[in-house]
Enzyme design. Sequence first.
Site, PDB file in Angstrom:
ATOM      1  CD  GLU A  22       4.685  -0.490  -2.734  1.00  0.00           C
ATOM      2  OE1 GLU A  22       4.221   0.689  -3.525  1.00  0.00           O
ATOM      3  OE2 GLU A  22       5.402  -1.102  -2.707  1.00  0.00           O
TER       4      GLU A  22
ATOM      5  CG  ASP B 138       3.231  -7.216  -6.137  1.00  0.00           C
ATOM      6  OD1 ASP B 138       4.281  -6.790  -5.559  1.00  0.00           O
ATOM      7  OD2 ASP B 138       3.077  -6.532  -7.048  1.00  0.00           O
TER       8      ASP B 138
END
Length: 336
Positions: A207, A37
């Site tokens: 997401e 991420d």
Amino acid sequence: MRRGRGTALALLFLALSCVPWTRAAAGNPAFPGWYADPDAHVFANRYWIFPTTSARYEDQTRFDAFSSTDLVHWTRHPDVLTADAVKWARRAMWAPSVVEKDGRYYFFFGANDIQSDKEHGGIGVAVADRPEGPYRDLLGRPLIDSFHNGAQPIDQAVFRDGEDWYMVYGGWKHANLVRLKDDFTGLRPFPDGTLYKEVTPAPEYVEGSLMFERDGRWYYMWSEGGWGGPDYSVAYAMADSPMGPFKRIDKVLRQDPEVATSAGHHSVIQVPGTDRWYIVYHRRPLGDTARDHRQVSIDRMQFDEQGRILPVKITHAGVDADPLPAANGARSDSAP
């Protein structure tokens, strides 16, 4: 004897923790370790990457940062934010989004992986005087601590449009856009009085929201597929405003069976003063199916004449060195 050797090794690791990791040429992963991420920016005339420390949720309670002047040689800055500085965070701290405002740095993050409004957690914000921290909790509580429009409060990306600051976020196949107060202590209503605007761009959305502007057009990018599986990927849409409406255009980042799998949850860097762009993302080594074995990689991101993003080729080679210009020509803000 054994205890003394362990102490010596621990001291050696501590001494080396901030030593630049160098190599003769670029390559992927960009730096060693299990990280995911990644959030990438240019701050203080350096490239910065703030990733999730990829581990079991119970152990995922600290963040490192990495900085470079050329995208090839990286310095690790350990423990820029830890759960010790955020009393309400107990597990699953992930997906940073860091911005600079008025000489201070604000570190947005998700914590506790809440599954309903009955649990305590959500999106928090910490603050520091330097990109490398140490960061401290700004509010003493989450900024967003509940579900709105079906969106789990995770995977936030903070950005600026003119004088206004926004945050796009959301998991569980729903995404929201919110306006932030100037001091990041809360939300500002939109002109119609609402606080949360759903901006879910496509049924495939999962997401990892990201929003940025290029040549007067806004790009909304997000992750699709399952983050633990090989089909994790990134798609995008375009609009004339961060409000949308956004319509899915194409998938631009995905696995390559000869390079790596699970290529997703990314950010982008624009080299200041140029139209050179890089995509910073995580992926899984070939043949490795361990849930938390994710690595940060960097590849070129390019556009066609109509402004559409071209499919990204993920590589082992990575990117060439791209030294930042002199300090007086470099941007140091939240724009990628």
